[in-house]
Every structure is written in structure tokens, then in C-alpha cells.
Design a protein around this motif. Structure first.
Motif, PDB file in Angstrom:
ATOM      1  N   PRO A  66       4.611  -8.802   0.780  1.00  0.00           N
ATOM      2  CA  PRO A  66       4.353 -10.150   1.307  1.00  0.00           C
ATOM      3  C   PRO A  66       5.081 -11.225   0.513  1.00  0.00           C
ATOM      4  N   ASP A  67       5.536 -12.266   1.226  1.00  0.00           N
ATOM      5  CA  ASP A  67       6.224 -13.383   0.559  1.00  0.00           C
ATOM      6  C   ASP A  67       5.205 -14.224  -0.188  1.00  0.00           C
ATOM      7  N   GLU A  68       5.368 -14.322  -1.478  1.00  0.00           N
ATOM      8  CA  GLU A  68       4.557 -15.235  -2.295  1.00  0.00           C
ATOM      9  C   GLU A  68       3.089 -15.254  -1.876  1.00  0.00           C
ATOM     10  N   GLY A  69       2.536 -14.111  -1.678  1.00  0.00           N
ATOM     11  CA  GLY A  69       1.118 -14.056  -1.371  1.00  0.00           C
ATOM     12  C   GLY A  69       0.767 -14.416   0.045  1.00  0.00           C
ATOM     13  N   LYS A  70       1.793 -14.566   0.912  1.00  0.00           N
ATOM     14  CA  LYS A  70       1.490 -14.888   2.308  1.00  0.00           C
ATOM     15  C   LYS A  70       1.937 -13.712   3.167  1.00  0.00           C
ATOM     16  N   PRO A  71       1.071 -12.743   3.387  1.00  0.00           N
ATOM     17  CA  PRO A  71       1.493 -11.591   4.161  1.00  0.00           C
ATOM     18  C   PRO A  71       1.948 -12.024   5.554  1.00  0.00           C
ATOM     19  N   THR A  72       3.164 -11.633   5.933  1.00  0.00           N
ATOM     20  CA  THR A  72       3.621 -12.017   7.266  1.00  0.00           C
ATOM     21  C   THR A  72       4.502 -10.930   7.831  1.00  0.00           C
ATOM     22  N   MET A  73       4.345 -10.675   9.091  1.00  0.00           N
ATOM     23  CA  MET A  73       5.129  -9.643   9.748  1.00  0.00           C
ATOM     24  C   MET A  73       6.605 -10.033   9.744  1.00  0.00           C
ATOM     25  N   ALA A  74       6.874 -11.328   9.806  1.00  0.00           N
ATOM     26  CA  ALA A  74       8.263 -11.759   9.921  1.00  0.00           C
ATOM     27  C   ALA A  74       8.889 -12.044   8.566  1.00  0.00           C
ATOM     28  N   GLY A  75       8.126 -11.837   7.502  1.00  0.00           N
ATOM     29  CA  GLY A  75       8.654 -12.172   6.185  1.00  0.00           C
ATOM     30  C   GLY A  75       9.859 -11.320   5.840  1.00  0.00           C
ATOM     31  N   SER A  76      10.792 -11.882   5.093  1.00  0.00           N
ATOM     32  CA  SER A  76      11.939 -11.083   4.703  1.00  0.00           C
ATOM     33  C   SER A  76      11.665 -10.509   3.323  1.00  0.00           C
ATOM     34  N   GLY A  77      12.436  -9.522   2.956  1.00  0.00           N
ATOM     35  CA  GLY A  77      12.299  -8.983   1.615  1.00  0.00           C
ATOM     36  C   GLY A  77      12.119  -7.493   1.596  1.00  0.00           C
ATOM     37  N   ASP A  78      11.645  -7.026   0.479  1.00  0.00           N
ATOM     38  CA  ASP A  78      11.618  -5.589   0.235  1.00  0.00           C
ATOM     39  C   ASP A  78      10.385  -4.934   0.864  1.00  0.00           C
ATOM     40  N   GLU A  79      10.372  -3.613   0.831  1.00  0.00           N
ATOM     41  CA  GLU A  79       9.189  -2.899   1.295  1.00  0.00           C
ATOM     42  C   GLU A  79       8.839  -1.778   0.331  1.00  0.00           C
ATOM     43  N   VAL A  80       7.580  -1.326   0.398  1.00  0.00           N
ATOM     44  CA  VAL A  80       7.164  -0.165  -0.388  1.00  0.00           C
ATOM     45  C   VAL A  80       6.735   0.910   0.595  1.00  0.00           C
ATOM     46  N   VAL A  81       6.737   2.169   0.107  1.00  0.00           N
ATOM     47  CA  VAL A  81       6.382   3.273   1.003  1.00  0.00           C
ATOM     48  C   VAL A  81       4.894   3.597   0.864  1.00  0.00           C
ATOM     49  N   VAL A  82       4.244   3.753   2.001  1.00  0.00           N
ATOM     50  CA  VAL A  82       2.837   4.172   2.018  1.00  0.00           C
ATOM     51  C   VAL A  82       2.790   5.551   2.663  1.00  0.00           C
ATOM     52  N   LEU A  83       2.187   6.491   1.962  1.00  0.00           N
ATOM     53  CA  LEU A  83       2.049   7.844   2.519  1.00  0.00           C
ATOM     54  C   LEU A  83       0.583   8.064   2.871  1.00  0.00           C
ATOM     55  N   MET A  84       0.325   8.374   4.138  1.00  0.00           N
ATOM     56  CA  MET A  84      -1.043   8.650   4.590  1.00  0.00           C
ATOM     57  C   MET A  84      -1.231  10.161   4.685  1.00  0.00           C
ATOM     58  N   LEU A  85      -2.336  10.654   4.156  1.00  0.00           N
ATOM     59  CA  LEU A  85      -2.603  12.089   4.218  1.00  0.00           C
ATOM     60  C   LEU A  85      -3.872  12.335   5.016  1.00  0.00           C
ATOM     61  N   VAL A  86      -3.831  13.370   5.846  1.00  0.00           N
ATOM     62  CA  VAL A  86      -5.048  13.831   6.515  1.00  0.00           C
ATOM     63  C   VAL A  86      -5.442  15.137   5.824  1.00  0.00           C
ATOM     64  N   LEU A  87      -6.700  15.210   5.361  1.00  0.00           N
ATOM     65  CA  LEU A  87      -7.155  16.402   4.630  1.00  0.00           C
ATOM     66  C   LEU A  87      -8.155  17.198   5.467  1.00  0.00           C
ATOM     67  N   SER A  88      -8.181  18.504   5.236  1.00  0.00           N
ATOM     68  CA  SER A  88      -9.121  19.342   5.990  1.00  0.00           C
ATOM     69  C   SER A  88     -10.547  19.132   5.494  1.00  0.00           C
ATOM     70  N   GLN A  89     -10.698  18.741   4.245  1.00  0.00           N
ATOM     71  CA  GLN A  89     -12.011  18.404   3.679  1.00  0.00           C
ATOM     72  C   GLN A  89     -11.774  17.480   2.498  1.00  0.00           C
ATOM     73  N   PRO A  90     -12.773  16.726   2.069  1.00  0.00           N
ATOM     74  CA  PRO A  90     -12.527  15.795   0.963  1.00  0.00           C
ATOM     75  C   PRO A  90     -12.042  16.527  -0.288  1.00  0.00           C
ATOM     76  N   ALA A  91     -11.113  15.905  -0.994  1.00  0.00           N
ATOM     77  CA  ALA A  91     -10.598  16.536  -2.217  1.00  0.00           C
ATOM     78  C   ALA A  91     -11.584  16.312  -3.351  1.00  0.00           C
ATOM     79  N   GLU A  92     -11.768  17.361  -4.174  1.00  0.00           N
ATOM     80  CA  GLU A  92     -12.657  17.175  -5.330  1.00  0.00           C
ATOM     81  C   GLU A  92     -12.006  16.235  -6.332  1.00  0.00           C
ATOM     82  N   ASN A  93     -10.680  16.375  -6.443  1.00  0.00           N
ATOM     83  CA  ASN A  93      -9.988  15.521  -7.407  1.00  0.00           C
ATOM     84  C   ASN A  93      -8.803  14.845  -6.707  1.00  0.00           C
ATOM     85  N   TRP A  94      -9.086  13.701  -6.110  1.00  0.00           N
ATOM     86  CA  TRP A  94      -8.077  12.968  -5.324  1.00  0.00           C
ATOM     87  C   TRP A  94      -6.887  12.559  -6.204  1.00  0.00           C
ATOM     88  N   GLU A  95      -7.175  12.088  -7.424  1.00  0.00           N
ATOM     89  CA  GLU A  95      -6.079  11.624  -8.301  1.00  0.00           C
ATOM     90  C   GLU A  95      -5.107  12.763  -8.589  1.00  0.00           C
TER      91      GLU A  95
END
Ligand SMILES: CC(=O)CC(=O)O
Length: 786
Positions: A672-701
Motif C-alpha cells: 500500500p502507498d503510504e498506509g493508504k491501501p489502494t487497488m490502483a496504487g503503484s509500486g511493489d508487491e509481495v507474494v502471499v502463499l495460501m495453503l489448504v491443509l487436510s487437518q490443522p498443523a500441530e506446528n504451523w511455524e
């Protein structure tokens, strides 16, 4: 400092001097076209429109203006007109023959009038903390560069390389790689390259498709203050290539690594062959020094390269058809292996000559340093910016190469380099510029008169509007015009065309946050993604028809000479498997011509016109990731995560949590630009990886740490996601295909109602992504304020 005259509210950063003397080459070209074709071309926008409406005449004029060396067919039949289909890609300048290297080396040729003692290339390396100004610089004058290319191409021929063979580099961005690329082009062979930082698996993902006959590499690299041996990784690649068809490659050349290696590091040809475990007949191995003279068996050197000057081979440039393949670039999409994009010699040559000579106005280096240009582009061999930057040689400007981290030993290291070498055109990534701006470096104050930068080129991701004034004031003198002012040239194009759709332009003002203008001959348009309707180009449209910054898909509506020929193997590649050829052709068509049909090229960039006639990039319209300006196909991440999960769950018991992963999805989250999250904002991005698990992990970290570790070792540090999150499900189409774009939009703050989900089989899972996006954006804002 808003520019009220244009009606624009964006800040003026730079303007072309009104009475430039001599005028820019672009201005001269505009006047020439106007005179020759008896048309009124009062502005750059007029010339651009004319160039798109008369492609055949325009590109012939570029050939003449840029003095392309070759045999132009007396009457070339472009057969290309405005509105023609872009697919199948038309052939240009049919019957004309040229050699790419001969053109790039024009100022180095013995027949050239140019001063051949002027530095053509300065190859530099990351400095070490205890000697921060020692960039281990090696200088090649124009005649030395010519000699090296002559020897290397003669040795390539001697080793059996013929026109059309694929020659690859897995190496550093240095003079050895540049010379190898030019020598390959001189022979008429096809070049491709991957940076030494890539792991063997990533390299093989690329080389398995193109099957190089010959490889140039390095013994070691320096990055981030450390020296890393490279032979083990190279050996793994060679071994696998040898296993594929039992033939492997014809030869391997290993250039010396940076100084400071261990005493027992292999350096001679025999030692290198032993270290790479090459069995006889699999591949022949040379040190760089030995290879330079390998064409002349009577003058084999001892590995130091010292004998090379005594045996002078003529440099024979193989002139091939204008449309012959020159280079293969790799780009990752969201599915399958990286695309092996084949670019043609004449197409790239004429396009890059236009960009460097007209749009940048690059001038030949002069012995006194006054007036001439020194060109620099920070890149690795994996990026299209490497061939793009190397093409600046055509202007006779001195080319500065750099290998290493741009932030070591200090954030300002590249400005130290710029001051030391008198760099005038400085190309880098938007992510790097944003990072040094955050540190509020003042390079101009630090280096006073030594900084000669007149253009900053920025690419990889959109350059934030806030960075422009910082460049004007901290790298330039603060003035928008005249001596010491800096043209901020944000440029956009990509691997798919190995050049630009829009970018730096010496005849057009710069406004903060905007790419100046579309490039000549590139019929760029912005189409409404839903209706396919064109958003009018403001400078050429009636005021009531234009709306500032209305987003759409970036397309190109008229064929252009550097459209890729296709993906490897081409239908014409001799000896290729016909099924692979068919699949490559279909993938090529689907990659660019599916969204709007064969009359509009679209490669997945989202953008908008501005009222100044500029362009603002809004990110990717597909799922491709772009953290820090490096494009990563999501499949590169999925392959690793899913393979790790499968291996882990095969054991008798689930030995670790990786086996719990049943699905994953990776998307880019804009910072987000200077704390103003906007869809049209320019700039860099970070990668978010979403995982679907078969059961909750005992040790997520622990699970997250393992996923990151797998990605780091099997791909690269750039593939490691910033956030890893657990989700209930990932969106899929009714055909079961992962649907990244709806998830990406929601994560980036688009309202749920604005996201089309009619093709999804499980649209209900999307609600979770809006909530998650809010949390993650808040986290980034918190971090930026910390
Ligand atoms: C010129 C570019 O577009 C470079 C890139 O981002 O790949």
C-alpha cells in the motif's frame, strides 16, 4: 510544482529543452518523415500516430535512419499494414540479410572511423566492504572487444557450432558473457542465458526445452559480500543434459570467477573437466583463456589467455535472413514450464536501435568523456534487460556491466559506480529506486560534479509517483530542464518482446508517476477488459471522450518487427519433435492472441492513459507474480510445494507437516502507498502463499519454515513468499483450474461485487480472501510506519 498548462495535476519532473542545439535525433527524424512524406507532424504524438498508421514506411525509415548494416532487399515486401493480424506473426524485410553482432559492433569494426581506443565495455563487480570503491573493473577498448569476439566466434566454429545451434550461458553478467553472446550472434547461432544465481533445477526447466549445444559459465560468483563456487551447480546441469539424450553438449567454457578464490580452485581446462566430472566424449571443457585460442591449435595457451593476441582471426559475420532466430528468452507463466520465447535478429536489431538511438538519443563515447554517453543497466543474465542493455553498443556509447548485489557494500554502491565511471544513462529497477529513496540518499550532494546522470531508466514494476521528485532533486540538480536535470524514464515492455511498448523519450516531458509516451511503431492501446472497447488516447482524442486513468488491458494493435517468432521448438526447428512443436505453437498463440483475438497482442499488463499522453501501469492482469520487479510464474512455486507435500506424505507415517498440504495458491499483494491501501496504487508487491491443509498443523511455524526452505533451495530466495496463510479452499474454475485473478483482486482490496466469479466452481471460498487481504494490508502498513 503542478503543471497547470496541460490541465494535469501531476508534478512536472523534466522537460525537453526548448531550443536544444543540436536537436535530438528524434526531432530530426520527425522533421525528416514530415518532409519526405509531406505530412504535418508537429509533435511527438503526431509522429507516433503516423508510425502506427504506416508501419511498412515507418520501419523502413528506421532501417535507414539507424544505418542498419546488411543487404536490404531492393524491394522488400513487408505486406504489413495498420489493422493486419498480429497472429501468425508477419515476416518483415523478407529477403534482407544481416548480422546482429556486426551491427552492435559497428563502432568496433576495423573499417569504422570511430576511435578504437575508446572503452567499449567496462565490466565491474560488487565491491567488498573493506574496499568499497574497488569494483574489480576490467576495461575493453573497442578494438579489444572486437578481437575477443573474433577469437571466441572462431573457436565456436572450430568446436562445431553452426548457424541455428543453441548456445547458452549459465553465468555472471560480465564481459565474458557479453563476448560469448556477441560471438554466438556472429556465428548465426541462437543465444540464451540464465543467471548464475539460479539453481540447477530452474536452469534445467529452461535448458531441457532448448537443449543447448554449447555452454558458457563461470567458476564462481560474488553476491552480497560472499564468494560462491559455481562448478557443482554447473556439473549438475551438464550431467542431466547428458542423460537426456546421451549426447549432452559439445563443449563448456568456464570463465574465471571473482578474485579471492581458494588456492586449489580448478582453473585450467583439465582441472575444470575433472571438477565437472565430464567423461570423455560427453563434453569438452575449456578454461576461458584456452578457449580464446582454441580455434588455432598451434597457439593453445596455458590458460592465462596470454597467447591470444598473436593469432588474429578475421571476424566473419554470418548474415542471415532478417527473421532468423537470434535469442531465446524465458518467461514464466502461470502454468507449465517457462515459455522459451524466440526473438528474431532483424526484429530485435531494428527495435533496439530505434529505442537507443532515437528514444534515448545515445551518443558515441568520446575519448575526452565530454558529451558522449556511458550506459548502464543493472540486470542479471536471466532478465531481458541484459540483451536490451547490451544493444546500447550500437550507439558507440561505453557500456558498463555490473555483477553483484545492488545494495552492497552499501545502499549507494551503484551511485558510487555511476560517479566513478561517469555513467550518463542509468537503468535499474523501480524496487531498487524505491529502496534507496526510503534511505533518503543524496547522491548528487555526495558525488558533486562527478555524477553525470542525464537519464534514469526504471522498470520491473511501476515507479511510484513519490520517487520521481526525489530523483529530480537528489540525483539531478532539482531543476526540470537544462544542465544537470534528469529525465526519469519509466519503461515498460518485457521478455515477450525483449523491448519496450512505452518508455523514456527525449522529446516529451516527464510527469510524476507516468511513463512518458508510447514508443514509435508500437500501436499501444488500452482496451476495456470486459467489452474490448478502446479507451481513447488523450492527446489525439476530443476532450469529452477522454477520462484520465481509466484502466484496461495494454494491447498492441499493429504488427511490429520484434514480435517473437514463436516458442521453442519453432515449427521450422530442424529435428524437433513434431508434438513439441505443435504444443509450443499453440502455447504461443494462447499466450498473446487469445484474449482479444489475432488482431491484438495482449500479454497481461493492466494500465491506463493519462491526460498528458503518458501511461500508468496498474499491475498484472493475470496471476504472474512480480515481487521486487522480478516476474515469477506461479507454477514455479506450486511445483515445489506440491512435490514437497507429495514426497512427505508418501512415507509410512506423515513424518512432517508438509504432507498435510493438499492445495496452494500464490498471488501478489501490492504494497500500500503510504498506509493508504489502494487497488490502483503503484509500486511493489509481495507474494502471499495460501495453503489448504487436510487437518490443522500441530506446528504451523515449522510447516511454514519448511515450505520457505524448499522454495529457497529448489528455486531461489526470490521465490520465498512474504506471507504464508492457511485458507479453507482455493478458488477453481469449473474445469478445476486454479483461479488466481479473483483471489488477487480481493486480497488487494477490490469489493466482492466487482469480482467476476461466474466461472468458478467454489465462489463461496472467496469471502475469506477479502478478510485476509484486509489483515495483510494492515500488516504491511504497520510495517511501513514502524
Ligand atoms: C522493460 C520491462 O518491462 C522489463 C520487465 O519488467 O520485465
Amino acid at each position: 510544482m503542478a503543471d497547470s498548462s496541460s490541465g494535469s495535476t501531476s508534478e512536472l519532473i523534466w522537460s525537453p529543452p526548448p531550443n536544444r542545439d543540436p536537436p535530438s535525433r528524434l526531432t530530426v527524424f520527425r522533421k525528416l518523415i514530415a518532409e519526405e512524406h509531406a505530412v504535418h507532424l508537429d509533435s511527438y504524438a503526431d509522429l507516433w500516430r503516423w508510425s502506427c498508421e504506416h508501419p511498412a514506411q515507418f520501419w523502413e525509415a528506421v532501417w535507414n535512419e539507424c544505418g542498419i548494416i546488411g543487404q536490404k532487399a531492393d524491394k522488400w515486401e513487408a505486406g504489413v499494414s495498420k489493422g493486419d493480424a498480429l497472429y501468425p506473426a508477419p515476416m518483415w524485410f523478407k529477403g534482407s540479410r544481416l548480422n546482429y553482432a556486426e551491427n552492435l559492433l559497428r563502432h568496433c569494426l576495423p573499417s569504422s572511423d570511430a576511435d578504437r581506443d575508446v572503452p567499449a565495455v567496462i565490466s565491474t563487480l560488487e565491491a567488498l566492504p573493506d574496499s568499497p570503491h574497488d569494483f574489480a573493473r576490467t576495461v575493453f577498448t573497442r578494438s579489444e572487444l572486437y578481437d575477443r569476439v573474433a577469437h571466441t566466434s572462431a573457436s565456436l566454429r572450430h568446436a562445431g557450432i553452426r548457424p541455428g545451434d543453441v548456445v547458452a550461458a549459465y553465468s555472471s553478467n560480465d564481459a565474458h558473457s557479453l563476448i560469448a553472446a556477441l560471438a554466438t550472434a556472429a556465428v548465426g547461432a541462437v543465444w540464451c542465458s540464465v543467471a548464475a544465481e539460479a539453481g540447477p533445477e530452474a536452469v534445467l526447466d529452461r535448458f531441457e526445452t532448448v537443449r543447448p549445444r554449447f555452454i558458457f559459465s563461470t567458476g564462481a560468483v560474488r553476491y552480497n559480500g560472499k564468494r560462491y563456487g559455481h562448478l557443482e551447480k554447473l556439473g549438475a546441469v551438464l550431467k542431466r543434459l547428458g542423460e537426456l539424450d546421451g549426447q549432452g553438449v559439445l563443449g563448456v567454457v568456464v570463465a574465471p570467477g571473482p578474485p579471492g578464490g581458494p588456492a586449489d580452485e580448478p582453473t585450467t581446462s583439465d582441472e575444470l573437466a575433472a571438477a565437472l566430472s565430464l567423461s570423455a566424449g560427453l563434453a569438452k571443457c575449456w578454461s576461458w583463456g584456452d578457449f580464446l585460442s582454441a580455434h588455432s591449435t598451434s597457439s593453445l595457451s596455458n590458460g592465462s589467455g596470454s597467447t591470444f593476441a598473436s593469432s588474429y582471426p578475421p571476424l566473419n559475420f554470418e548474415r542471415l535472413d532478417f527473421n532468423a532466430p537470434l535469442t531465446i528468452l524465458f518467461s514464466s507463466g502461470t502454468t507449465g514450464k517457462p515459455k522459451a520465447i524466440v526473438h528474431r535478429a532483424g526484429g530485435l536489431l531494428i527495435q533496439l536501435a530505434k529505442e537507443h538511438l532515437l528514444h534515448s538519443n545515445l551518443q558515441p563515447a568520446s575519448p575526452s568523456g565530454g558529451g558522449g554517453d556511458v550506459f548502464f543497466q543493472h540486470t542479471t543474465l536471466s532478465w531481458m534487460m541484459s540483451p536490451w542493455g547490451n544493444a546500447s553498443l550500437i550507439s558507440g556509447a561505453t557500456l558498463v556491466l555490473y555483477d553483484g548485489s545492488p545494495l552492497r557494500p552499501s545502499e549507494g554502491a551503484l551511485f558510487d559506480l555511476a560517479a566513478q565511471e561517469g555513467i550518463t544513462v542509468f537503468g535499474t529497477s523501480a524496487a531498487w529506486l524505491a529502496a534507496v529513496k526510503r534511505k533518503d540518499l543524496r547522491p548528487k550532494e555526495l558525488h558533486c560534479d562527478k555524477l553525470r546522470i542525464r537519464q534514469i531508466l526504471s522498470t520491473g514494476s511501476p515507479l511510484g509517483a513519490d520517487v520521481y521528485p526525489w530523483i529530480r532533486d537528489a540525483i539531478g540538480t532539482g531543476s526540470t530542464e537544462g544542465e544537470g536535470s534528469v529525465l526519469v524514464g519509466s519503461i515498460t515492455g518485457g521478455t515477450d518482446i525483449c523491448s519496450l511498448f512505452a518508455g523514456n523519450n527525449v522529446d516529451v516531458p516527464v510527469y510524476a508517476g507516468e511513463i512518458q509516451a508510447p514508443n514509435l511503431g508500437m500501436h499501444v492501446a488500452v482496451l476495456d477488459a470486459a467489452t474490448g472497447k478502446e479507451r481513447p488516447y488523450p492527446p489525439l482524442a476530443a476532450a469529452q471522450d477522454t477520462k484520465d486513468e481509466e484502466e484496461g488491458e495494454l494491447v498492441c494493435l499493429t504488427p511490429f518487427p520484434c514480435q517473437p517468432l514463436g516458442f521453442w521448438p519453432l515449427p521450422s526447428t530442424p529435428g524437433a519433435d513434431s508434438q513439441a512443436q505443435h504444443a509450443a505453437e499453440e502455447r504461443y498463440r494462447a499466450s498473446y492472441y487469445e484474449t482479444f483475438g489475432p488482431k491484438a497482442w495482449a500479454h497481461g499488463d493492466w494500465c491506463a492513459w493519462t491526460s498528458n499522453g503518458g501511461l500508468v501501469m496498474k499491475g498484472r492482469s493475470d496471476g504472474t507474480l512480480n515481487p521486487g520487479g522480478v516476474r515469477i510464474g506461479t507454477s514455479e512455486i506450486y511445483d515445489v510445494v506440491i512435490a514437497a507435500a507429495a514426497t512427505s506424505s508418501k512415507g509410512e507415517k506423515q513424518k512432517d507437516e508438509l504432507g498435510l498440504i493438499i492445495a496452494c495458491l500464490a498471488v501478489g499483494l501490492r504494497v500500500p502507498d503510504e498506509g493508504k491501501p489502494t487497488m490502483a496504487g503503484s509500486g511493489d508487491e509481495v507474494v502471499v502463499l495460501m495453503l489448504v491443509l487436510s487437518q490443522p498443523a500441530e506446528n504451523w511455524e515449522a510447516l511454514v519454515a519448511k515450505v520457505k526452505q524448499e522454495l529457497r533451495t529448489r528455486r531461489s530466495a526470490r521465490h520465498v513468499p512474504r506471507f504464508v496463510c492457511q485458507v479453507g479452499d482455493v478458488p477453481r474454475t469449473v474445469n478445476g483450474k486454479l483461479a488466481e485473478v479473483p483471489a488477487k483482486k480481493l486480497l488487494n482490496g477490490a469489493p466482492r461485487a466487482a469480482v467476476h466469479a461466474s466461472t468458478l466452481a467454489n465462489a463461496e471460498c472467496l469471502d475469506e480472501y477479502s478478510r485476509l487481504g484486509q489483515e495483510l494490508r494492515a500488516e504491511l502498513v504497520k510495517e511501513s510506519k514502524a
